[in-house]
Design a protein around this motif. Structure first.
Motif, short mmCIF file in Angstrom:
data_model
loop_
_atom_site.label_atom_id
_atom_site.label_comp_id
_atom_site.label_asym_id
_atom_site.label_seq_id
_atom_site.Cartn_x
_atom_site.Cartn_y
_atom_site.Cartn_z
N LYS B 256 -20.65 18.25 -36.88
CA LYS B 256 -21.29 17.76 -35.54
C LYS B 256 -20.32 18.13 -34.29
O LYS B 256 -20.57 17.89 -33.20
CB LYS B 256 -21.30 16.13 -35.41
N GLY B 258 -16.89 19.18 -31.86
CA GLY B 258 -15.76 18.77 -31.18
C GLY B 258 -16.23 17.54 -30.16
O GLY B 258 -15.66 16.58 -30.00
N ASP B 260 -18.11 15.11 -30.33
CA ASP B 260 -18.08 14.01 -30.58
C ASP B 260 -16.94 13.06 -30.03
O ASP B 260 -17.04 11.96 -29.93
CB ASP B 260 -18.34 13.63 -32.37
N GLY B 261 -15.96 13.89 -29.78
CA GLY B 261 -14.79 13.01 -29.34
C GLY B 261 -14.98 12.40 -27.85
O GLY B 261 -14.34 11.35 -27.53
N GLU B 262 -15.89 12.85 -27.23
CA GLU B 262 -16.32 12.35 -25.82
C GLU B 262 -16.93 10.89 -25.79
O GLU B 262 -16.76 10.11 -25.14
CB GLU B 262 -17.46 13.19 -25.27
N VAL B 263 -17.26 10.37 -26.80
CA VAL B 263 -17.71 9.11 -27.16
C VAL B 263 -16.84 8.12 -27.18
O VAL B 263 -17.16 7.11 -26.59
CB VAL B 263 -18.66 9.00 -28.49
#
Lengths: 653, 266
Positions: B256, B258, B260-263
Motif C-alpha cells: 500500500k 508509504g 499510509d504513514g500519513e494516517v
C-alpha cells in the motif's frame, strides 16, 4: 558469535558494572553528594535522558502495533515483536532510572494510592505503570513460547488486539503528557522551547523517532546475527548492483523494502513534526531568539537538523533510501535528535532562567549509561534466545555445543579484559576514575556546598582569643574576641559583627570596622571632607583640595587618624547642645559607620530614653529603617543622627 | 484567608525574621547562617526565608514561599503532598512525598528547596507557621520583626491597607502591590519604593499556572477514550475493506505504499 557481538557485549557489561557501582554510591550517600542536581536545576540526566527520552525512544511499541493491528499493514508484522521488546525494555529501564532519581525510592508506590488528578505527572505515572503492564503482557507470549508454554501464549495471542488498543490509547495520553509536564514552567523554560503545543510535539516526535528506533534495532540485529536479511548477499558485479555498500556490490537484503517503508512513514511523521515546530516558532514569535546566535539557538537548530532535516532529506533521496547505510544514518539521526530534544526541553532550556549550569556528575553518567547498557544487554539476550526477529534461535539451541551462543558472563569479560595488555591498561584507567573519586571523597567532586571560608579557631577554652585565617593560607591574625565583645557592649553587640545580612558572615572582615579612613567608611567620607574643607577654608590652587590636609592633620607627621583633629572641633555646632556627644569623641571611636553610630550615639540614646521616658528612643528601629524622604535633602543644621542615617542607608547592603 | 503584607520601606535587613524562623522550625542556626553565604539566593533547606538586598538601594526583599492563591506546586505534585489550606498557607506533607522534585521545577518563584545532603530527603519551604494560625497566633517572622515591616491578617484587609498606603503616600511607594494579581495572586503582598523585579518577580503573569494546565488535564480521559474508540472504528473499517477486496479479487493487495504513514499523525 562474532567478535563484533562479543566486543559490544563486553562494552555493555563494563558500563553495567560501573553503573552498579554508581547505584551503590547513590543509595549510600544520597542524591546531594553523588549528583550535580541543585535547587535551581532539580531535574537532571536520569529523569530527562533515561526517563523522558527513554520512554520516547520506546514509542515503537505502540506505533508498530498501530500500523499492524489497526491499519492491517501486514508487511510490518515481523517488526511487532522487536518493537514490543524495545517498548518493554525502554519502559522498564525508565522506571528503574526513576526509582533511583526520586529522593525516596521506597515510596514509588505512593501514586497508586495517593491521587492528585490535577497533576500531569500523576497522569504520566499511571499511564506508564499501565502501559508497562501492557508491554509485559504483549511480550509474554514471546517468552512463554521460548519456555514451551504454548497454551498461555495462545490465550495471550487471542487478546492481543484488545491489549494493543488499550496500549495505544495509554501511549497517546502519556507521551503528550510528558510534554505537558513542562507546561507548568512558562517563566522558566527558554521561549524557544516553551510552547502551549509541547504535548503535541512530544507525541509526534516520539512516534516518528520511535519507528526509527525499531528500524535501527532491526539493522543492529541483522548486523550482529543475520547480515544477509538487511545487507544482502555479495554478488558478482556483472549481475548489476541494486545497492552498494562499501566497494562490494550486493543484492538488496530481503528485509530492506520493509525497513525502507517503515523509515519513509517515520520520515513523513518527522516531516510533519518539523513543519509544526517551525509554524509554532512563528506563531509564538520566538523566531527572533532562533536568529539571536545564542547557544540556545544553536542547540535548537541542531535539534531540528537531527530530528527533522537529516532523516527527511535522506529518505527523500532515492539512493540514500535504498542503501542500508543511508537508512541507518537517518534512523540514528532521528533517535539522537529525539534525545537531544528532550535534553533541551528538560535540562538546557532551564539554564538561562536558573542562572546556573548543570553537568551530570560521574555517578550520574555511570548510572545513566549503565541503565541504557543493561537494557541493551537484555535486548541482545532476548533477541538471541527467543523468537523476536526470526526463528533462528531454535536452530541456535539445537545446534552443536560448539556453536551454541552462550550469553556472556561478567567473569568472561574480566578474563578477556585481563588477558591482553591493551585491555588491561584501559580497564585500569577506567577503574581508576571511580576509585579516585572514592578516595578523594564526595567533596572533591566539586559539589560546591561547603563554606568556602575557614571558620575562626579558638586558641583557648573560653574562646577569648581566636585565630582567624579565612582564606586558609596560613597567614592569619589572633583576634581578641572577648575584649572586642567587652568593648562593643557585651551580649547585645554580637550583631555588630555577626550580622546576618552581611554576606559570608562567618568572616565579617576586620576592615569592616578597622577601615582606613582613606577607604570608604560610613561616618567619615575622607574624599568628601577634603573637598568640603577646601571650599569652607576658601583654599586656592590648581587643586584646592590638595592643600586641605594640613587643616586637619598635623604637618610634618604621617597623616593618620591618630594625628587628625577631633570631630567635635569642627562639628560641635552640628550637635544640639543637650543631646550632643561627649567632648572626648575622637576619630578612633568612630571607626566606620557602625562604630560611629553604635558607640557614640547609643549611649546617649539610652540615657535620654530613660530621662525623657521615651523607650522607643533606644530601640534599633528608631534609627534603622524609619522612612526618610529623599527630598528635600536634610539641611546641614539638622542633627547628625538624622543626616547620617539617611545617607548611610544605601550602603547597608 | 490569611495573608501577609510586607512593607519593604520599613525593612532594615536585620533578619530577625530569619532567626525567628530558624528557631521556630528547629533548624540549625549555623547551617542557616552558612547557607546565606553559599547558596545563590540565600534560600536552602535550612533557610525557608531570606532577605535579598535590592542592589545598592539599602532595601531588602523577602524571599520565601509566596503562598500563591492557585499554587503551581500544588497542582504539580503527583501524590498531593502539597496543599493550599483554607488558612491560606501552602503546606507540605512529608509523609506522602516521593521526592520527584516536580514542585521545585513548577514554582515560578524558585522557592521549594531540597535536603540534598540526606539519604531520606524532603522538600523544605515556608509553611506560614500554619499550625500556629488557628489560635490568633502569627507566623514567627511577623512576631519577630522589630519594625513592623511584616503585617499579618486577612488578605482582603491587608490588600485594602496596602491600597491605603499607596494612596496616602504616593511619593513614598511605587504604585503597585506585588502579589495582588501576579501568577493569579499570592497570599504574601509587598509594597515597596524600590522595584522588586530582581527578587523573584522577573516574570509577572496575571494568570495562574494551574489555569494553563487545568483545562488540558480535564480533557485527557476523553482524549484517551476518543483515541481508543476511533482505533476500534478505524480497524473495523479497514478489516471490512480488506474483506470486501478479498471477495472482489482472488488476491489480497499487498503493498500500500508509504503514504499510509500519513494516517497516523492526526
Amino acid at each position: 558469535m562474532t567478535d563484533r557481538t562479543r566486543a559490544l557485549k563486553d562494552l555493555l557489561w563494563l558500563l553495567v558494572f560501573f553503573g552498579a557501582i554508581g547505584i551503590l554510591f547513590r543509595l549510600w550517600y544520597g542524591l546531594g553528594p553523588t549528583t550535580n542536581l541543585s535547587d535551581p536545576l532539580p531535574w537532571g540526566l536520569w529523569k530527562i535522558a533515561n526517563m523522558v527520552a527513554g520512554v520516547a525512544l520506546a514509542t515503537g511499541g505502540f506505533t508498530v502495533g498501530f500500523l499492524v493491528y489497526v491499519l492491517k499493514l501486514e508487511r510490518f508484522r515481523p517488526l511487532v515483536k522487536p518493537a514490543i521488546l524495545i517498548a518493554f525494555l525502554g519502559y522498564g529501564s525508565s522506571c528503574f532510572a526513576l526509582l533511583l532519581d526520586i529522593g525516596l525510592p521506597h515510596r514509588i508506590w505512593h501514586p497508586i494510592f495517593m491521587w492528585n488528578h490535577h497533576s500531569f505527572l500523576f497522569e504520566v505515572a499511571w499511564c506508564v505503570m499501565l502501559y508497562f503492564t501492557v508491554t509485559a503482557i504483549e511480550l509474554s507470549p514471546t517468552l512463554l513460547e521460548r519456555f514451551k508454554m504454548e497454551k498461555a501464549a495462545h490465550f495471550l495471542h487471542r487478546i492481543a488486539f484488545g491489549v494493543v488498543v488499550v496500549g495505544i490509547s495509554l501511549s497517546s495520553l502519556h507521551h503528550s503528557s510528558l510534554g505537558a509536564l513542562f507546561l507548568v514552567t512558562p517563566s522558566r523554560l527558554h521561549p524557544l522551547w516553551y510552547s502551549p503545543r509541547l504535548p503535541i510535539f512530544f507525541i509526534i516526535s516520539a512516534m516518528g523517532a520511535g519507528l526509527m528506533v525499531v528500524v535501527l534495532a532491526k539493522m543492529l540485529y541483522a548486523k550482529l546475527y543475520d547480515p544477509e536479511s538487511v545487507f544482502g548477499k555479495p554478488i558478482r558485479p556483472s549481475q548489476g548492483a541494486v545497492c552498494a555498500i562499501g566497494s562490494e556490490p550486493r543484492e538488496e537484503g530481503r528485509d530492506m523494502p520493509m525497513l525502507r517503508a517503515m523509515a519513509v512513514i517515520a520520515a513523513c511523521v518527522l516531516g510533519v513534526h518539523l513543519a509544526l515546530r517551525i509554524a509554532d516558532l512563528i506563531a509564538t514569535r520566538a523566531l527572533g531568539s532562533l536568529a539571536a546566535g545564542t547557544w540556545e539557538s544553536w542547540f535548537y537548530a541542531g535539534e531540528l537538523l537531527l530530528l527533522g532535516i537529516v532523516p527527511v532529506t535522506l529518505l527523500a533521496v532515492p539512493a540514500a533510501r535504498r542503501s542500508p547505510a543511508g537508512l541507518a544514518i537517518a534512523a540514528s539521526a532521528a533517535a539522537a535528535g529525539l534525545l537531544w530534544n528532550r535534553l533541551n526541553v528538560g535540562i538546557f532550556g532551564y539554564f538561562q532562567d536558573a542562572g546556573a549550569v548543570y553537568l551530570p556528575s560521574l555517578v550520574e553518567w555511570a548510572v545513566g549509561l549503565g541503565i541504557f547498557a543493561a537494557a541493551g544487554l537484555a535486548f541482545l539476550y532476548v533477541s538471541e534466545t527467543c523468537s523476536v526477529f526470526d526463528d533462528a534461535w531454535r536452530e541456535r539451541l539445537s545446534a552443536s555445543a560448539a556453536t551454541v551462543p552462550s550469553f556472556d558472563k561478567l567473569s568472561g569479560v574480566w578474563y578477556r579484559a585481563l588477558s591482553s595488555g591493551l585491555h588491561r591498561i584501559t580497564l585500569l584507567a577506567v577503574a581508576a576514575l571511580p576509585l579516585a573519586w572514592v578516595f578523594l571523597g564526595p567533596q572533591a567532586a566539586g559539589t560546591g556546598r561547603e563554606n568556602p571560608v575557614s571558620p575562626p579557631v579558638a586558641l583557648d577554652a573560653q574562646r577569648k582569643v581566636l585565630w582567624i585565617d579565612g582564606d586558609a593560607d596560613r597567614i592569619g591574625v589572633t583576634f581578641a574576641h572577648a575584649s572586642h565583645k567587652e568593648r562593643q557592649g557585651r551580649e547585645r553587640s554580637c550583631g555588630n559583627c555577626h550580622h546576618l545580612t552581611v554576606p559570608r558572615d562567618h568572616s565579617t572582615p576586620c576592615y569592616r570596622c578597622h577601615a582606613s579612613m582613606e577607604g570608604v567608611t560610613r561616618i567619615f567620607d575622607h574624599s568628601k571632607h577634603f573637598h568640603a574643607v577646601a571650599r569652607a577654608e576658601k583654599l586656592r590652587g590648581a587643586i584646592p583640595a590638595n592643600h586641605s590636609c594640613a587643616v586637619c592633620h598635623k604637618e610634618g607627621e604621617a597623616e593618620s587618624a591618630a594625628n587628625a583633629k577631633r570631630c567635635m572641633e569642627c562639628h560641635a555646632k552640628d550637635m544640639s547642645p543637650r543631646h550632643g556627644p561627649p567632648e572626648t569623641l575622637q576619630l578612633r571611636d568612630a571607626c566606620g559607620y557602625r562604630g560611629a553610630m553604635h558607640r557614640t550615639c547609643i549611649r546617649c540614646h539610652e540615657k535620654e530614653a530613660k530621662a525623657q521616658s521615651k523607650p522607643k528612643l533606644s530601640t534599633c528601629t528608631h534609627c534603622h529603617g524609619s522612612f526618610q524622604p529623599q527630598s528635600p535633602a536634610p539641611a546641614p543644621e539638622e542633627t547628625l543622627i538624622a543626616g547620617t542615617n539617611s545617607e548611610a542607608k544605601p550602603s547597608l547592603g | 484567608m490569611y495573608g501577609m503584607l510586607i512593607d519593604v520601606t520599613k525593612c532594615t535587613g536585620c533578619e530577625q525574621c530569619v532567626a525567628a524562623c530558624v528557631a521556630a522550625n528547629g533548624l540549625s542556626p549555623e547551617a542557616a547562617d552558612r547557607d546565606r553565604a553559599v547558596t545563590p539566593d540565600g534560600l536552602s533547606a535550612n533557610r525557608f526565608l531570606t532577605l535579598q538586598p535590592l542592589g545598592d538601594s539599602g532595601r531588602f526583599a523577602r524571599r520565601s514561599c509566596m503562598h500563591c492563591l492557585e499554587p503551581s506546586c500544588v497542582s504539580a505534585c503527583l501524590v498531593g503532598s502539597l496543599e493550599k489550606t483554607p488558612s491560606g498557607a501552602v503546606v507540605y506533607d512529608g509523609d506522602k512525598c516521593i521526592g520527584c522534585r516536580y514542585c521545585m521545577l513548577a514554582c515560578p518563584f524558585h522557592v521549594p528547596r531540597y535536603e540534598w545532603d540526606t539519604t531520606t530527603p524532603k522538600v523544605k519551604k515556608c509553611h506560614l507557621c500554619h499550625e500556629r494560625l488557628g489560635t490568633d497566633g502569627q507566623p514567627a517572622c511577623v512576631e519577630a520583626c522589630p519594625n513592623q515591616a511584616l503585617a499579618f491578617g486577612d488578605r482582603e484587609q491587608l490588600l485594602a491597607k496596602a491600597r491605603g498606603l499607596l494612596r496616602d503616600h504616593p511619593d513614598r511607594y511605587i504604585q503597585k502591590i506585588w502579589g495582588e494579581s501576579e501568577w493569579g495572586g499570592t497570599s504574601l503582598l509587598s509594597v515597596s519604593d524600590v522595584d522588586l523585579t530582581p527578587a523573584g518577580w522577573s516574570v509577572q503573569k496575571a494568570s495562574a499556572i494551574p489555569d494553563i494546565t487545568g483545562p488540558l488535564i480535564e480533557k485527557t480521559p476523553w482524549i484517551g477514550l476518543t483515541v481508543g474508540a476511533s482505533l476500534l472504528g478505524l480497524s473495523w473499517i479497514i478489516r471490512r475493506r480488506n474483506e470486501m477486496m478479498a471477495l472482489k479479487a482472488a488476491e489480497v493487495p499487498s503493498a500500500k505504499g508509504g503514504e499510509d504513514g500519513e494516517v497516523d499523525h492526526d
